[in-house]
Motif scaffolding. Structure first.
Motif, PDB file in Angstrom:
ATOM      1  N   SER A 154      72.764  26.341  72.347  1.00  0.00           N
ATOM      2  CA  SER A 154      73.846  27.185  71.847  1.00  0.00           C
ATOM      3  C   SER A 154      74.557  26.472  70.709  1.00  0.00           C
ATOM      4  CB  SER A 154      74.850  27.489  72.958  1.00  0.00           C
ATOM      5  OG  SER A 154      74.248  28.162  74.036  1.00  0.00           O
ATOM      6  N   CYS A 155      74.942  27.228  69.725  1.00  0.00           N
ATOM      7  CA  CYS A 155      75.686  26.706  68.580  1.00  0.00           C
ATOM      8  C   CYS A 155      76.947  27.553  68.453  1.00  0.00           C
ATOM      9  CB  CYS A 155      74.834  26.793  67.319  1.00  0.00           C
ATOM     10  SG  CYS A 155      75.677  26.287  65.810  1.00  0.00           S
ATOM     11  N   SER A 156      78.070  26.977  68.830  1.00  0.00           N
ATOM     12  CA  SER A 156      79.344  27.703  68.825  1.00  0.00           C
ATOM     13  C   SER A 156      80.138  27.315  67.585  1.00  0.00           C
ATOM     14  CB  SER A 156      80.128  27.377  70.089  1.00  0.00           C
ATOM     15  OG  SER A 156      81.367  28.058  70.091  1.00  0.00           O
ATOM     16  N   ALA A 157      80.528  28.307  66.821  1.00  0.00           N
ATOM     17  CA  ALA A 157      81.236  28.063  65.570  1.00  0.00           C
ATOM     18  C   ALA A 157      82.717  28.407  65.696  1.00  0.00           C
ATOM     19  CB  ALA A 157      80.604  28.883  64.452  1.00  0.00           C
ATOM     20  N   SER A 158      83.554  27.597  65.049  1.00  0.00           N
ATOM     21  CA  SER A 158      84.989  27.845  65.059  1.00  0.00           C
ATOM     22  C   SER A 158      85.588  27.400  63.736  1.00  0.00           C
ATOM     23  CB  SER A 158      85.651  27.097  66.215  1.00  0.00           C
ATOM     24  OG  SER A 158      85.480  25.705  66.046  1.00  0.00           O
ATOM     25  N   GLY A 159      86.846  27.745  63.533  1.00  0.00           N
ATOM     26  CA  GLY A 159      87.522  27.322  62.319  1.00  0.00           C
ATOM     27  C   GLY A 159      87.471  28.322  61.191  1.00  0.00           C
ATOM     28  N   PHE A 160      86.990  29.518  61.484  1.00  0.00           N
ATOM     29  CA  PHE A 160      86.957  30.543  60.452  1.00  0.00           C
ATOM     30  C   PHE A 160      88.380  30.997  60.130  1.00  0.00           C
ATOM     31  CE2 PHE A 160      82.481  30.888  60.410  1.00  0.00           C
ATOM     32  CZ  PHE A 160      82.030  30.790  61.721  1.00  0.00           C
ATOM     33  N   VAL A 161      88.634  31.255  58.853  1.00  0.00           N
ATOM     34  CA  VAL A 161      89.975  31.679  58.447  1.00  0.00           C
ATOM     35  C   VAL A 161      90.039  33.198  58.349  1.00  0.00           C
ATOM     36  CG1 VAL A 161      91.734  31.533  56.654  1.00  0.00           C
ATOM     37  CG2 VAL A 161      90.381  29.518  57.246  1.00  0.00           C
ATOM     38  N   ARG A 205      57.043  30.842  70.566  1.00  0.00           N
ATOM     39  CA  ARG A 205      57.669  30.112  71.673  1.00  0.00           C
ATOM     40  C   ARG A 205      59.192  30.067  71.550  1.00  0.00           C
ATOM     41  NH1 ARG A 205      56.820  24.852  72.231  1.00  0.00           N
ATOM     42  NH2 ARG A 205      56.427  24.456  70.016  1.00  0.00           N
ATOM     43  N   PHE A 206      59.699  30.007  70.332  1.00  0.00           N
ATOM     44  CA  PHE A 206      61.146  29.923  70.095  1.00  0.00           C
ATOM     45  C   PHE A 206      61.653  31.260  69.566  1.00  0.00           C
ATOM     46  CE2 PHE A 206      61.637  25.062  69.221  1.00  0.00           C
ATOM     47  CZ  PHE A 206      60.921  24.794  70.371  1.00  0.00           C
ATOM     48  N   THR A 207      62.877  31.589  69.944  1.00  0.00           N
ATOM     49  CA  THR A 207      63.525  32.808  69.456  1.00  0.00           C
ATOM     50  C   THR A 207      64.979  32.495  69.109  1.00  0.00           C
ATOM     51  OG1 THR A 207      62.153  34.190  70.894  1.00  0.00           O
ATOM     52  CG2 THR A 207      64.123  35.198  69.964  1.00  0.00           C
ATOM     53  N   VAL A 208      65.397  32.929  67.941  1.00  0.00           N
ATOM     54  CA  VAL A 208      66.793  32.746  67.542  1.00  0.00           C
ATOM     55  C   VAL A 208      67.526  34.065  67.719  1.00  0.00           C
ATOM     56  CG1 VAL A 208      66.281  33.236  65.105  1.00  0.00           C
ATOM     57  CG2 VAL A 208      68.332  31.925  65.720  1.00  0.00           C
ATOM     58  N   SER A 209      68.734  33.983  68.224  1.00  0.00           N
ATOM     59  CA  SER A 209      69.558  35.180  68.389  1.00  0.00           C
ATOM     60  C   SER A 209      71.010  34.812  68.133  1.00  0.00           C
ATOM     61  CB  SER A 209      69.393  35.773  69.789  1.00  0.00           C
ATOM     62  OG  SER A 209      69.884  34.885  70.776  1.00  0.00           O
ATOM     63  N   ARG A 210      71.813  35.820  67.886  1.00  0.00           N
ATOM     64  CA  ARG A 210      73.210  35.543  67.587  1.00  0.00           C
ATOM     65  C   ARG A 210      74.117  36.535  68.284  1.00  0.00           C
ATOM     66  NH1 ARG A 210      73.127  35.070  61.394  1.00  0.00           N
ATOM     67  NH2 ARG A 210      75.385  34.972  61.609  1.00  0.00           N
ATOM     68  N   ASP A 211      75.271  36.053  68.693  1.00  0.00           N
ATOM     69  CA  ASP A 211      76.327  36.884  69.279  1.00  0.00           C
ATOM     70  C   ASP A 211      77.515  36.754  68.339  1.00  0.00           C
ATOM     71  OD1 ASP A 211      77.840  37.122  72.600  1.00  0.00           O
ATOM     72  OD2 ASP A 211      78.374  38.024  70.690  1.00  0.00           O
ATOM     73  N   ASN A 212      77.560  37.625  67.364  1.00  0.00           N
ATOM     74  CA  ASN A 212      78.594  37.509  66.336  1.00  0.00           C
ATOM     75  C   ASN A 212      79.999  37.677  66.904  1.00  0.00           C
ATOM     76  OD1 ASN A 212      76.755  37.044  64.262  1.00  0.00           O
ATOM     77  ND2 ASN A 212      76.499  39.220  63.829  1.00  0.00           N
ATOM     78  N   ALA A 213      80.141  38.481  67.932  1.00  0.00           N
ATOM     79  CA  ALA A 213      81.473  38.701  68.511  1.00  0.00           C
ATOM     80  C   ALA A 213      82.045  37.412  69.095  1.00  0.00           C
ATOM     81  CB  ALA A 213      81.390  39.773  69.582  1.00  0.00           C
ATOM     82  N   ARG A 214      81.154  36.523  69.531  1.00  0.00           N
ATOM     83  CA  ARG A 214      81.595  35.261  70.124  1.00  0.00           C
ATOM     84  C   ARG A 214      81.350  34.078  69.194  1.00  0.00           C
ATOM     85  NH1 ARG A 214      78.664  34.552  75.595  1.00  0.00           N
ATOM     86  NH2 ARG A 214      80.173  32.858  75.808  1.00  0.00           N
ATOM     87  N   ASN A 215      80.854  34.355  67.994  1.00  0.00           N
ATOM     88  CA  ASN A 215      80.559  33.292  67.020  1.00  0.00           C
ATOM     89  C   ASN A 215      79.608  32.249  67.586  1.00  0.00           C
ATOM     90  OD1 ASN A 215      82.035  34.223  64.778  1.00  0.00           O
ATOM     91  ND2 ASN A 215      83.938  33.395  65.620  1.00  0.00           N
ATOM     92  N   ILE A 216      78.569  32.716  68.247  1.00  0.00           N
ATOM     93  CA  ILE A 216      77.585  31.811  68.850  1.00  0.00           C
ATOM     94  C   ILE A 216      76.186  32.226  68.403  1.00  0.00           C
ATOM     95  CG2 ILE A 216      76.563  30.925  70.975  1.00  0.00           C
ATOM     96  CD1 ILE A 216      79.157  31.485  72.393  1.00  0.00           C
ATOM     97  N   VAL A 217      75.375  31.238  68.114  1.00  0.00           N
ATOM     98  CA  VAL A 217      73.962  31.464  67.810  1.00  0.00           C
ATOM     99  C   VAL A 217      73.140  30.647  68.810  1.00  0.00           C
ATOM    100  CG1 VAL A 217      72.144  31.265  66.088  1.00  0.00           C
ATOM    101  CG2 VAL A 217      74.463  31.886  65.399  1.00  0.00           C
ATOM    102  N   TYR A 218      72.064  31.250  69.264  1.00  0.00           N
ATOM    103  CA  TYR A 218      71.238  30.620  70.280  1.00  0.00           C
ATOM    104  C   TYR A 218      69.839  30.320  69.739  1.00  0.00           C
ATOM    105  CZ  TYR A 218      74.772  32.695  73.350  1.00  0.00           C
ATOM    106  OH  TYR A 218      75.945  33.068  73.938  1.00  0.00           O
ATOM    107  N   LEU A 219      69.237  29.306  70.295  1.00  0.00           N
ATOM    108  CA  LEU A 219      67.822  29.034  70.079  1.00  0.00           C
ATOM    109  C   LEU A 219      67.179  28.972  71.462  1.00  0.00           C
ATOM    110  CD1 LEU A 219      65.604  28.458  67.984  1.00  0.00           C
ATOM    111  CD2 LEU A 219      65.961  26.016  68.431  1.00  0.00           C
ATOM    112  N   HIS A 220      66.403  29.999  71.759  1.00  0.00           N
ATOM    113  CA  HIS A 220      65.706  30.068  73.034  1.00  0.00           C
ATOM    114  C   HIS A 220      64.352  29.393  72.854  1.00  0.00           C
ATOM    115  CE1 HIS A 220      68.532  33.314  74.334  1.00  0.00           C
ATOM    116  NE2 HIS A 220      68.532  33.570  73.043  1.00  0.00           N
ATOM    117  N   MET A 221      64.095  28.377  73.646  1.00  0.00           N
ATOM    118  CA  MET A 221      62.865  27.598  73.508  1.00  0.00           C
ATOM    119  C   MET A 221      62.050  27.717  74.794  1.00  0.00           C
ATOM    120  SD  MET A 221      64.397  24.228  71.568  1.00  0.00           S
ATOM    121  CE  MET A 221      65.296  23.672  72.996  1.00  0.00           C
ATOM    122  N   ASN A 222      60.883  28.288  74.681  1.00  0.00           N
ATOM    123  CA  ASN A 222      59.998  28.475  75.833  1.00  0.00           C
ATOM    124  C   ASN A 222      58.730  27.647  75.676  1.00  0.00           C
ATOM    125  OD1 ASN A 222      61.713  30.466  77.044  1.00  0.00           O
ATOM    126  ND2 ASN A 222      60.894  31.985  75.613  1.00  0.00           N
TER     127      ASN A 222
END
Length: 127
Positions: free
Chosen positions: A21-28, A70-87
């Protein structure tokens, strides 16, 4: 200043799955929705490699040949999180993984196209 905090790394056996998970913060005034997000990895003694990325619209994605299927990237913009699913993880997936973001419409696997970087959790795949 935008900050990225990653989580989800660890030690797993070959064939296992992990979700970074990659959680982003600090947006103005904007949010991660306006940023392209890249995932990179660096193994000991090797150059940093672009693994995956997703465009700001999430309509354009890239996967390195070594992780396609094997890998899938997805994002949850409402929570400012991007995921990397690794199988189906393999020992050669062992590396420090980084997420990175920058303004831009299109996805890019080049590290030079990103400005803000996460701290890089370790992913170790070993029997």
């Amino acid at each position: 200043q935008v900050q990225l905090v990653e989580s989800g790394g660890g030690l797993v056996q070959p064939g296992s799955s992990l979700k970074l998970s990659c959680s982003a913060s600090g947006f103005v005034i904007d949010s991660i929705e306006t940023y392209r997000v890249g995932w990179f990895r660096q193994a000991p003694g090797k150059q940093r490699e672009g693994v995956s990325c997703t465009s700001a619209s999430d309509g354009n994605k890239y996967y390195a040949n070594s992780v396609t299927g094997r890998f899938t990237v997805s994002r949850d913009n409402a929570r400012n999180i991007v995921y990397l699913h690794m199988n189906n993880l393999k020992p050669e997936d062992t590396a420090v993984y980084y997420c990175a973001i920058n303004h831009g419409i299109f996805c890019s696997p080049r590290a030079a196209d990103y400005k803000a970087w996460g701290q890089g959790p370790q992913v170790t795949v070993s029997a």
